[in-house]
Design a protein around this motif. Structure first.
Motif, PDB file in Angstrom:
ATOM      1  N   LEU A 159      46.680  44.545  37.514  1.00  0.00           N
ATOM      2  CA  LEU A 159      45.896  45.755  37.245  1.00  0.00           C
ATOM      3  C   LEU A 159      44.578  45.423  36.550  1.00  0.00           C
ATOM      4  O   LEU A 159      43.541  46.041  36.823  1.00  0.00           O
ATOM      5  N   LYS A 160      44.602  44.451  35.673  1.00  0.00           N
ATOM      6  CA  LYS A 160      43.360  44.049  35.001  1.00  0.00           C
ATOM      7  C   LYS A 160      42.374  43.451  36.008  1.00  0.00           C
ATOM      8  O   LYS A 160      41.166  43.666  35.888  1.00  0.00           O
ATOM      9  N   GLN A 161      42.888  42.716  36.985  1.00  0.00           N
ATOM     10  CA  GLN A 161      42.000  42.134  37.997  1.00  0.00           C
ATOM     11  C   GLN A 161      41.310  43.203  38.831  1.00  0.00           C
ATOM     12  O   GLN A 161      40.197  43.004  39.315  1.00  0.00           O
ATOM     13  N   ILE A 162      41.968  44.342  39.003  1.00  0.00           N
ATOM     14  CA  ILE A 162      41.354  45.406  39.815  1.00  0.00           C
ATOM     15  C   ILE A 162      40.628  46.424  38.951  1.00  0.00           C
ATOM     16  O   ILE A 162      40.215  47.485  39.432  1.00  0.00           O
ATOM     17  N   GLY A 163      40.477  46.111  37.646  1.00  0.00           N
ATOM     18  CA  GLY A 163      39.631  46.937  36.798  1.00  0.00           C
ATOM     19  C   GLY A 163      40.335  47.955  35.937  1.00  0.00           C
ATOM     20  O   GLY A 163      39.684  48.796  35.310  1.00  0.00           O
ATOM     21  N   ILE A 164      41.643  47.930  35.868  1.00  0.00           N
ATOM     22  CA  ILE A 164      42.393  48.856  35.012  1.00  0.00           C
ATOM     23  C   ILE A 164      42.832  48.080  33.779  1.00  0.00           C
ATOM     24  O   ILE A 164      43.663  47.178  33.870  1.00  0.00           O
ATOM     25  N   LYS A 165      42.285  48.440  32.629  1.00  0.00           N
ATOM     26  CA  LYS A 165      42.485  47.597  31.452  1.00  0.00           C
ATOM     27  C   LYS A 165      43.012  48.341  30.227  1.00  0.00           C
ATOM     28  O   LYS A 165      43.369  47.712  29.244  1.00  0.00           O
ATOM     29  N   LYS A 166      43.069  49.668  30.271  1.00  0.00           N
ATOM     30  CA  LYS A 166      43.564  50.403  29.115  1.00  0.00           C
ATOM     31  C   LYS A 166      45.069  50.201  28.969  1.00  0.00           C
ATOM     32  O   LYS A 166      45.823  50.347  29.929  1.00  0.00           O
ATOM     33  N   ARG A 206      45.581  49.913  43.816  1.00  0.00           N
ATOM     34  CA  ARG A 206      44.292  49.239  44.013  1.00  0.00           C
ATOM     35  C   ARG A 206      43.409  50.003  44.979  1.00  0.00           C
ATOM     36  O   ARG A 206      42.211  50.195  44.748  1.00  0.00           O
ATOM     37  N   GLU A 207      43.978  50.450  46.081  1.00  0.00           N
ATOM     38  CA  GLU A 207      43.178  51.173  47.070  1.00  0.00           C
ATOM     39  C   GLU A 207      42.652  52.489  46.513  1.00  0.00           C
ATOM     40  O   GLU A 207      41.507  52.868  46.771  1.00  0.00           O
ATOM     41  N   GLN A 208      43.496  53.174  45.754  1.00  0.00           N
ATOM     42  CA  GLN A 208      43.032  54.414  45.125  1.00  0.00           C
ATOM     43  C   GLN A 208      41.881  54.131  44.173  1.00  0.00           C
ATOM     44  O   GLN A 208      40.889  54.862  44.115  1.00  0.00           O
ATOM     45  N   GLN A 209      42.024  53.031  43.429  1.00  0.00           N
ATOM     46  CA  GLN A 209      41.001  52.641  42.468  1.00  0.00           C
ATOM     47  C   GLN A 209      39.688  52.308  43.165  1.00  0.00           C
ATOM     48  O   GLN A 209      38.610  52.735  42.748  1.00  0.00           O
ATOM     49  N   GLU A 210      39.759  51.547  44.254  1.00  0.00           N
ATOM     50  CA  GLU A 210      38.560  51.149  44.968  1.00  0.00           C
ATOM     51  C   GLU A 210      37.855  52.336  45.610  1.00  0.00           C
ATOM     52  O   GLU A 210      36.634  52.342  45.774  1.00  0.00           O
ATOM     53  N   GLN A 211      38.636  53.354  45.978  1.00  0.00           N
ATOM     54  CA  GLN A 211      38.060  54.547  46.595  1.00  0.00           C
ATOM     55  C   GLN A 211      37.599  55.580  45.575  1.00  0.00           C
ATOM     56  O   GLN A 211      37.105  56.645  45.935  1.00  0.00           O
ATOM     57  N   GLY A 212      37.758  55.242  44.293  1.00  0.00           N
ATOM     58  CA  GLY A 212      37.308  56.141  43.248  1.00  0.00           C
ATOM     59  C   GLY A 212      38.167  57.374  43.079  1.00  0.00           C
ATOM     60  O   GLY A 212      37.722  58.379  42.500  1.00  0.00           O
ATOM     61  N   LYS A 213      39.392  57.309  43.557  1.00  0.00           N
ATOM     62  CA  LYS A 213      40.279  58.465  43.459  1.00  0.00           C
ATOM     63  C   LYS A 213      41.084  58.411  42.170  1.00  0.00           C
ATOM     64  O   LYS A 213      41.448  57.336  41.693  1.00  0.00           O
ATOM     65  N   GLU A 214      41.377  59.592  41.645  1.00  0.00           N
ATOM     66  CA  GLU A 214      42.228  59.675  40.465  1.00  0.00           C
ATOM     67  C   GLU A 214      43.661  59.385  40.870  1.00  0.00           C
ATOM     68  O   GLU A 214      44.141  59.870  41.896  1.00  0.00           O
ATOM     69  N   LEU A 215      44.352  58.585  40.059  1.00  0.00           N
ATOM     70  CA  LEU A 215      45.731  58.243  40.373  1.00  0.00           C
ATOM     71  C   LEU A 215      46.629  59.440  40.112  1.00  0.00           C
ATOM     72  O   LEU A 215      46.726  59.925  38.990  1.00  0.00           O
ATOM     73  N   ASP A 216      47.270  59.921  41.173  1.00  0.00           N
ATOM     74  CA  ASP A 216      48.152  61.080  41.058  1.00  0.00           C
ATOM     75  C   ASP A 216      49.569  60.632  41.395  1.00  0.00           C
ATOM     76  O   ASP A 216      49.969  60.582  42.545  1.00  0.00           O
ATOM     77  N   PHE A 217      50.345  60.317  40.356  1.00  0.00           N
ATOM     78  CA  PHE A 217      51.682  59.805  40.572  1.00  0.00           C
ATOM     79  C   PHE A 217      52.707  60.901  40.803  1.00  0.00           C
ATOM     80  O   PHE A 217      53.869  60.619  41.044  1.00  0.00           O
ATOM     81  N   VAL A 270      45.648  42.151  50.441  1.00  0.00           N
ATOM     82  CA  VAL A 270      44.870  42.099  49.213  1.00  0.00           C
ATOM     83  C   VAL A 270      43.822  41.004  49.340  1.00  0.00           C
ATOM     84  O   VAL A 270      44.121  39.897  49.776  1.00  0.00           O
ATOM     85  N   PRO A 271      42.566  41.307  49.014  1.00  0.00           N
ATOM     86  CA  PRO A 271      41.570  40.234  49.010  1.00  0.00           C
ATOM     87  C   PRO A 271      42.031  39.070  48.148  1.00  0.00           C
ATOM     88  O   PRO A 271      42.766  39.254  47.178  1.00  0.00           O
ATOM     89  N   ASP A 272      41.585  37.884  48.521  1.00  0.00           N
ATOM     90  CA  ASP A 272      42.073  36.698  47.831  1.00  0.00           C
ATOM     91  C   ASP A 272      41.867  36.752  46.324  1.00  0.00           C
ATOM     92  O   ASP A 272      42.675  36.234  45.566  1.00  0.00           O
ATOM     93  N   GLU A 273      40.770  37.391  45.895  1.00  0.00           N
ATOM     94  CA  GLU A 273      40.530  37.416  44.457  1.00  0.00           C
ATOM     95  C   GLU A 273      41.539  38.269  43.710  1.00  0.00           C
ATOM     96  O   GLU A 273      41.683  38.172  42.493  1.00  0.00           O
ATOM     97  N   TYR A 274      42.270  39.127  44.442  1.00  0.00           N
ATOM     98  CA  TYR A 274      43.266  39.979  43.808  1.00  0.00           C
ATOM     99  C   TYR A 274      44.692  39.516  44.073  1.00  0.00           C
ATOM    100  O   TYR A 274      45.630  40.008  43.475  1.00  0.00           O
ATOM    101  N   TYR A 275      44.830  38.621  45.011  1.00  0.00           N
ATOM    102  CA  TYR A 275      46.180  38.208  45.384  1.00  0.00           C
ATOM    103  C   TYR A 275      46.793  37.361  44.273  1.00  0.00           C
ATOM    104  O   TYR A 275      46.185  36.408  43.774  1.00  0.00           O
ATOM    105  N   ILE A 276      48.009  37.714  43.885  1.00  0.00           N
ATOM    106  CA  ILE A 276      48.731  36.957  42.861  1.00  0.00           C
ATOM    107  C   ILE A 276      49.731  36.048  43.565  1.00  0.00           C
ATOM    108  O   ILE A 276      50.690  36.514  44.184  1.00  0.00           O
TER     109      ILE A 276
END
Length: 698
Positions: A617-624, A646-657, A317-323
């Motif tokens: 999740l908020k750090q990677i842009g998921i806020k709802k 996070r990787e799915q989000q960065e690649q613009g893919k829809e999360l399919d659980f 995880v990039p440092d800005e996302y690492y918890i």
């Protein structure tokens, strides 16, 4: 129709049994019938979505007459099920966050009955000594996939379930149990017996129970309605999950991996094979070995051409996302201090936790923090070949250390002692005391004794201050014992006499001591060599033992008894890092050692709590809010899974659980050649896995 079950359901109380029977009668349009098989009564629940299901009822508890251990064991013998599901009612542990009727599904069972009662600083102290056992991964995946995709009933909670023989209805005792296992989601009484019977018979298992009370002294309050609600919820959840996807039970019986359901993906079918297990039981070992393949692949070529190449392990995880978790930060700080002041700090650092919680990432950050300043030697017990005895492990690590030195290799203590050991062994196994050639059988006995048997059993290990007697010779050690001789005491005496009187060792006290006490002597020499290497390189030396849960019990015992306790490493610029799924101090030997000398520093990594998950999740842009809650529910706060999000989000893919663990398995398999070759210890590996990129873990 033959009396053979695909699934055996086990209940305990009348309300549980009636709830299951009613659910199956309604669903299967089938009149449940009872049958007497091998002196027990079983209920034929019919067939649901191609799954033949039977029910049997256990007495309360795990260990009593006709309790769950006996009941499940007899049921497996009578009906040959491929899976056993215990269904019923349980107590909850947090009335503020849980509700009556919530469904609890075991990821792990924690048996609280195995305890050590002692004192520390004048205060009573209770320590749990039992392991947390994992439910069968494919059953867990089935229930999680169903919960995500279709279930709209009561809340389902996956996690650690407490189990013990006590009917708990006292809030103080309940809270004490929670202090032992803070991640517990509830408790019950029969799970330990379920696990024991299924483990013995190599049958998959899982426990599904619903909350009917809070074990707070008010169990009788509205008891009938609560228990009926809970039992119905658990029964409904199980039958609906069986309807969720059709399972190829016959394929499983034939030893094949079923491929009809979404939950068994192409990626999972390529997981490493474990020998001498049927496919169902092997799935757990296969899944567990995934993370180790990638850890080993990234660590490959650390030592090459005489240069110490730092491990390729990096934080995924990039440092800005690492918890940065507090416990991880404390370990990194303490480790850095130990490198500077070894004589005042722990010798061994233990990172432990379930798969996917960040052990590999933390190890990578530890190595990154000391790039160019520290030499790392590393083995992976799930992947590194030929390290199944202490001698072979020492040889592997020593070889890595020698390559750090390059062409100017040291005439170090271990090299000298091992050469003497091998030369003496050759002479002892070739000629008799009077100089005559010996027969092949005697030669084999001598070679096996020195190269294998003494490293696996207590007979060949000289007793020191307080060596434990808890050696496990039920596996390979026992096989070696049988292969060497029927009477090991006679063989040992014969070997000792040979060493004392053979021309190669007679009148050579130092060499005789080496051959009579090779474990202690070679371990001491190994430790001395590690210190020599560190001094020669002017750098601290760190030994990394990864996937340590795969190490055999005799190797674990050697590590604490000989390398950690009986060598001068504690005050030297040498540290050990042990990474695995189990806490070292769960073993009595490690616990006593640490009480005496404080040589261990242990850190347990756990899943993120809901707040940590939401922050990530908020750090990677998921806020709802709804999305945050759903992702936490699906991932259960597992960092590895969150990183996939996070990787799915960065690649613009829809999360399919809906793919559940399939997606994670495919993620893990990135960079591994699909054409696998046989690997060590019954696993498979590929050429690409040794040098290709590895999927990141969080």
């Amino acid at each position: 129709m033959t009396d053979k079950a695909d699934v055996l359901i086990v209940t305990v109380t009348k309300v549980e049994s009636r709830a299951v029977i009613k659910a199956f009668e309604q669903e299967a349009n089938h009149q449940v019938t009872q049958k007497s098989i091998s002196d027990r009564v079983y209920f034929d629940l019919g067939t649901v979505n191609g799954t033949r299901v039977f029910l049997t009822q256990s007495e309360m508890g795990s260990s009593g007459l006709n309790a769950s251990s006996q009941t499940v064991g007899k049921g497996i013998e009578a009906l040959s099920p491929l899976a056993v599901i215990m269904v019923g009612i349980a107590f909850g542990v947090n009335e503020d966050k849980q509700a009556i009727g919530d469904i609890l599904v075991t990821e792990q069972l924690c048996n609280y009955e195995l305890q050590r009662l002692g004192t520390q600083d004048g205060q009573s102290q209770t320590i749990l000594r039992g392991d947390k056992t994992h439910a069968s991964p494919w059953l867990l995946n089935l229930f999680k996939s169903f919960d995500v995709r279709q279930w709209d009933g009561a809340e389902v909670r996956f996690g650690v379930v407490l189990t013990g023989e006590k009917l708990v209805d006292n809030i103080d005792f309940r809270d004490q149990l929670r202090s032992f296992e803070p991640e517990a989601i509830g408790g019950e009484m029969e799970g330990a017996g379920l696990y024991i019977a299924c483990q013995n018979k190599k049958v998959d298992w899982i426990l599904v129970k619903s909350i009917c009370d809070w074990a707070d002294g008010n169990k009788a309050q509205d008891k009938k309605r609560r228990q009926q609600t809970a039992a119905k919820n658990a029964a409904d959840f199980v039958i609906e999950a069986l309807k969720f996807i059709q399972i190829d039970w016959q394929g499983k019986r034939d030893g094949k991996t079923g491929r009809q359901g979404e939950w068994e993906s192409e990626a999972q079918s390529r997981l490493p094979v474990v020998q001498n297990r049927d496919d169902n039981t092997a799935i757990e070992q296969r899944l567990a070995s995934l993370e180790t393949q990638f850890a080993e692949a990234q660590a490959h070529k650390e030592v090459q051409n005489g240069k110490n190449l730092q491990s390729k392990l990096r934080s995924p995880v990039p440092d800005e996302y690492y918890i940065e978790r507090d416990e991880a930060q404390r370990l990194l700080q303490r480790f850095a201090t130990a490198l500077k002041e070894p004589h005042k700090q722990p010798l061994l650092f233990n990172i432990y936790g379930i798969g996917g919680v960040g052990k590999t990432t933390l190890l990578g950050r530890l190595q990154q923090a000391h790039t160019g300043k520290v030499d790392f030697l590393r083995v992976c017990f799930a992947k590194t070949p030929d390290i199944n005895t202490p001698l072979k492990l020492m040889r592997n690590l020593h070889r890595q250390a020698q390559e750090l030195i390059g062409v100017a290799k040291l005439a170090d203590a271990f090299t000298q002692q091992e050469q003497q050991f091998e030369a003496a062994l050759f002479e002892l196994s070739q000629t008799s005391v009077d100089g005559k050639e010996i027969n092949p059988e005697e030669a084999r006995k001598i070679t096996n004794w020195f190269q294998r048997f003494i490293w696996l059993t207590p007979t060949g290990i000289t007793t020191t201050s307080r060596k434990s007697k808890s050696w496990d010779i039920s596996g390979s050690g026992f096989a070696a014992l049988s292969a060497i001789a029927d009477d090991t005491e006679d063989l040992q005496e014969w070997i000792q006499q040979r060493v004392r009187h053979h021309p190669a060792t007679k009148d050579k006290p130092q060499l005789q001591a080496l051959m009579l006490e090779p474990v202690a002597r070679l371990t001491q020499a190994f430790a001395e060599s590690l210190i020599q290497f560190a001094q020669n390189r002017a750098k601290p030396l760190v030994l990394v033992l990864d996937t340590y849960e795969r190490a055999q019990s005799y190797l674990n015992q050697w590590l604490w008894q000989y390398l950690v306790e009986d060598t001068p490493l504690a005050s030297a610029p040498v540290r050990l890092v042990v990474v695995g799924r189990q806490k070292l101090q769960a073993d009595e030997g490690w616990r006593k050692l640490n009480q005496d000398r404080q040589l261990l520093y242990e850190v347990q990594l756990v899943k993120f709590i809901k707040k940590q998950t939401q922050n990530y999740l908020k750090q990677i842009g998921i806020k709802k809010g709804a999305t945050l809650d759903k992702i936490h529910k699906v991932t259960q706060g597992l960092p590895y899974y969150l990183n996939w999000v996070r990787e799915q989000q960065e690649q613009g893919k829809e999360l399919d659980f809906s793919q559940g663990n399939q997606a994670i398995a495919k993620l893990l398999l990135q960079g591994i050649d699909t054409t696998a070759r046989p690997g060590p210890a019954g696993t498979t590996c590929s050429a690409a896995s040794l040098s290709g990129p590895c999927s990141p873990t969080t």
